[in-house]
Structures are given as C-alpha cells and as structure tokens.
Design an enzyme around this catalytic site. Sequence first.
Site, PDB file in Angstrom:
ATOM      1  N   VAL A  59      14.051  51.623  27.116  1.00  0.00           N
ATOM      2  CA  VAL A  59      12.773  51.666  26.377  1.00  0.00           C
ATOM      3  C   VAL A  59      11.780  50.719  27.042  1.00  0.00           C
ATOM      4  O   VAL A  59      12.054  49.533  27.205  1.00  0.00           O
ATOM      5  CB  VAL A  59      12.958  51.245  24.898  1.00  0.00           C
ATOM      6  CG1 VAL A  59      11.626  51.267  24.154  1.00  0.00           C
ATOM      7  CG2 VAL A  59      13.963  52.142  24.197  1.00  0.00           C
TER       8      VAL A  59
ATOM      9  N   ASP B  10       9.763  62.225  25.359  1.00  0.00           N
ATOM     10  CA  ASP B  10      10.169  60.970  25.996  1.00  0.00           C
ATOM     11  C   ASP B  10       9.883  59.793  25.044  1.00  0.00           C
ATOM     12  O   ASP B  10      10.739  58.929  24.826  1.00  0.00           O
ATOM     13  CB  ASP B  10       9.401  60.802  27.314  1.00  0.00           C
ATOM     14  CG  ASP B  10       9.714  59.495  28.003  1.00  0.00           C
ATOM     15  OD1 ASP B  10      10.745  59.414  28.673  1.00  0.00           O
ATOM     16  OD2 ASP B  10       8.928  58.534  27.846  1.00  0.00           O
TER      17      ASP B  10
ATOM     18  N   LYS C  79      12.487  57.131  22.824  1.00  0.00           N
ATOM     19  CA  LYS C  79      12.360  55.662  22.818  1.00  0.00           C
ATOM     20  C   LYS C  79      12.141  55.155  21.393  1.00  0.00           C
ATOM     21  O   LYS C  79      12.670  54.104  21.009  1.00  0.00           O
ATOM     22  CB  LYS C  79      11.215  55.247  23.734  1.00  0.00           C
ATOM     23  CG  LYS C  79      11.505  55.550  25.205  1.00  0.00           C
ATOM     24  CD  LYS C  79      10.252  55.466  26.058  1.00  0.00           C
ATOM     25  CE  LYS C  79      10.508  55.795  27.515  1.00  0.00           C
ATOM     26  NZ  LYS C  79       9.275  56.004  28.277  1.00  0.00           N
TER      27      LYS C  79
ATOM     28  N   GLY D  35       8.645  52.209  36.598  1.00  0.00           N
ATOM     29  CA  GLY D  35       8.550  51.650  37.959  1.00  0.00           C
ATOM     30  C   GLY D  35       9.865  51.031  38.366  1.00  0.00           C
ATOM     31  O   GLY D  35      10.612  50.510  37.525  1.00  0.00           O
TER      32      GLY D  35
HETATM   33  N1  HSE Z   1       7.979  59.074  32.254  1.00  0.00           N
HETATM   34  C1  HSE Z   1       8.151  57.827  31.590  1.00  0.00           C
HETATM   35  C2  HSE Z   1       6.776  57.277  31.213  1.00  0.00           C
HETATM   36  C3  HSE Z   1       8.882  56.876  32.511  1.00  0.00           C
HETATM   37  O1  HSE Z   1       5.779  57.886  31.627  1.00  0.00           O
HETATM   38  O2  HSE Z   1       6.680  56.326  30.470  1.00  0.00           O
HETATM   39  C4  HSE Z   1       9.470  55.682  31.849  1.00  0.00           C
HETATM   40  O3  HSE Z   1      10.409  56.004  30.864  1.00  0.00           O
END
Ligand code: HSE
Length: 427
Positions: A133, A202, A206, A303
């Site tokens: 996360v 995504d 998280k 990153g």
């Molecule tokens: N694709 C995700 C983002 C990467 O843009 O936050 C990190 O989990």
Amino acid sequence: MGNKIAVGLLGLGVVGSGVIRIIEDHQKKLAHQLGCEVQIKRVLIRDPNKDRNVSLQDGVLTTNPKDVLEDPDIDIIVEVMGGVDEAYEHISQAFQAKKHVITANKDLIALHGPALEKLAGQHECDLFYEASVAGGIPILRGLTDGLVSDQIHQIMGIVNGTTNYILTKMDADGATFHDALTEAQKLGFAEADPTADVEGLDAARKMAILARLAFSSNVNLQQVDTEGIANIALADLEYGKQLGYTMKLIGYAKDHDQSVEVSVQPTLLSKTHPLAEVKNEYNAVYVNGAAIGETMFYGPGAGSLPTATAVVSDIVEVIKNIQLGATGRRVTVPQFNKGAAEPNQCFSQYYLRLQVGENEEVFAAVSKLFLDIGIRLEKTVQKPGELILVTESTSLENLEQIKQQLVQLEHVNGIAGCYRVEGEEGQ
Ligand code: HSE
C-alpha cells in the site's frame, strides 16, 4: 544465523531490482542496525535472457522456484513477482519450510491477506507487506505500530498514483483523460494494463488492506464500493473548481462499530482539505483517530526505490524478530468480522449536476423536492440547461431516493454528474 542472513527473491522486476540496490547501497547502515549482513542468495526469474540492471554473482539467478524455496540457508523469502495463484502457492510453501515472507503484492494481500496471516502464525513465521500500500509511505507500520494505541475512526486516502496524475493534469492543464493516461503510462506509474488503476480496483485493494489493519476487521474486496475515473466529465471538474473543490479519487474507510464502510470514488474535495494539495503521482493517507485527531502520511506511492525501501524495512523487521526469537507473534489477523455498512449509515455531502429544460419553474420544483425529503441544499448554481447542487451531509439511502424522484420531475432531463463531496468544514 551467524554474521549473514540469506534472502531469496521471487521476481526481479522494478521492485526486485530496487531491493537489490537498496541492500547494496545501504549495506553499512543495515549491518550496523542488525549486527549482520543481508545477502541476496537466490533470485527466481522467468526469462534468463533478459537484460537486467543489477549486478549479481554467477549462480544467483534461477528459473526453478525450488532453488529458492527449498534452499536451507535462506530464512526470508521476498515475493515481488506479482499475480495471485502462483505467488500464493510459493508463499504457502515458504511457510511450510519455516521461512518468513515479505511481499509487495497488493492483489494477493487484498484477496488472501487474513488467510496468509493465519498460515504464517501456524508456522511461527512472519508475514509483512508494507510495500503493498502506497509504496514508499510507511503507512501500514504507521497504523499497526505508530498509532496502535489509538482508536482509528476514519481513513481517507489518495492511494493510486496513476489516477491522481491523470486528475491533476485534467484539472491543471485541461488535458483529456486519454492524453493524461498516455502520459502516466509513459512515465511508468500505470500498471501494464491500466484498467485496474482507472477503474479504481487498484485503490480498492489498497483500501481493503488499510481498513483491515485500521479497524482490525476482516474487510474483503467485495465490500469496497468502487467507481473509477474514466467517466468524469471536464464540466464537473470545472464546476467543482468554481465551487471550491478539486476532483480526487478518494479511498474512504469508516468504522461504524458493528460495520465498516469502505469505498473508492471520484470525490469533490474541498480545496481547504490537506489531501487536496496532493498532486501528480503522489499518494497520501489521512487518518482520523480518537486520540490523535487528524494526521496525514504523504509520499511516493510507487517506483522502484521508494517501494523497495518498504520491502527492505520489512526484511530488517523480520531479522530483528529472528534475533529476538519473536517471529510469528505479530497480531494483525483481524479481530472482527464486521460486515459492510448499510446505505442508511453512510453519510456524505453530494454534488449533483442536473440537465434541465429552459423553464422558470424547474428550480422551484427541484428545491421543493429536497425540502420535502428533508435535505438542505448548501450550494446551488443555475446555468442554461443545467442546475448544479451541493447537498448538506445526507445518507446514501436518501441520495438514491432523491435521484429516483428527481428524474421523474417535469423538465428534469437527467443527472449528468453525481459525486461525493468531502472536506467541507462543519460537515
Ligand atoms: N499503479 C499503481 C499506482 C502502482 O498508480 O499507484 C503502485 O501500486
């Protein structure tokens, strides 16, 4: 353990190569902290012919998972390969072999976190997933250690860098959604398939992990009410701006004692809220606790090196636990099984953009409807063919009811935009 602790890596992509670099670059500091050296002993890769940006000794790379999972010298497995089923399989095998596990895999932890924590406990192993996360922000440890003594009521997070980047560019430069997405992909924030970013999945993964740890409840992914950013109209960004808001994809989690509310939605956030200043690909998590009041964690959410710092910090924690004989004792298995909050428990202000006919009566009719249902309108703007409204805080149940009744009014042609509004003072 001796003066060296051996780590096995599953995967050598963006995060895996960052882990190797952090361990190399910070070896002296790590050795001072731990009194031993951290050694990457074996690394599982898929493609032996691929050029890799890391220097490893001969014989470290392997395409056979057994070389990593069954190496008796390896105490810690770091899973940075991604995907769900294969990763689950490897992690289960690692626990059976009494190896501790660190993973950066939010998909896996969102789906199977509590089951894997239980399995880890049964084998007296550690399982840590700080990198899953908000990459470089130590938010999980912030919740489970730093704020462990508090009662967390609510979390709001910008936990997806891709969508934050897109919304920042749309807002600041008037960029189209597609141009901003292409730029985010070029810069490498977006997932290989950006659908999960753009559709909010995504961020939902998280938020499920954050809510689980913050409220110690078994929040599953289906519980997260999720909406992405692909359908946001520039008109709503613009009207929002005029009304003092900025559009953000906000993950929202609230503990209602017997139930938990978790959502990911495009939200018009008051410009005075601290999260409104979080721009481009940055992430932030805003936490509200009984004792702490408000606190915010800010930083890079993705990153190679930022995410790798989280993984290596987990390695340090496991090694310290091994040294203390305290592995497998972490209490992050959820304590409760609270269900999803009902629509009559979920409160927020709402922004609505109605398409209306050119008729003088329409504003009076709409106002009367809100009055009859008992919802005060905080802001109203009349434009040719459009009526923009911001309600006081009301329940999701009331919102659904009023939306149904609005579209039945004569001269109301439809609801072109409807967004949650957060961060207004006094709400
Ligand atoms: N694709 C995700 C983002 C990467 O843009 O936050 C990190 O989990």
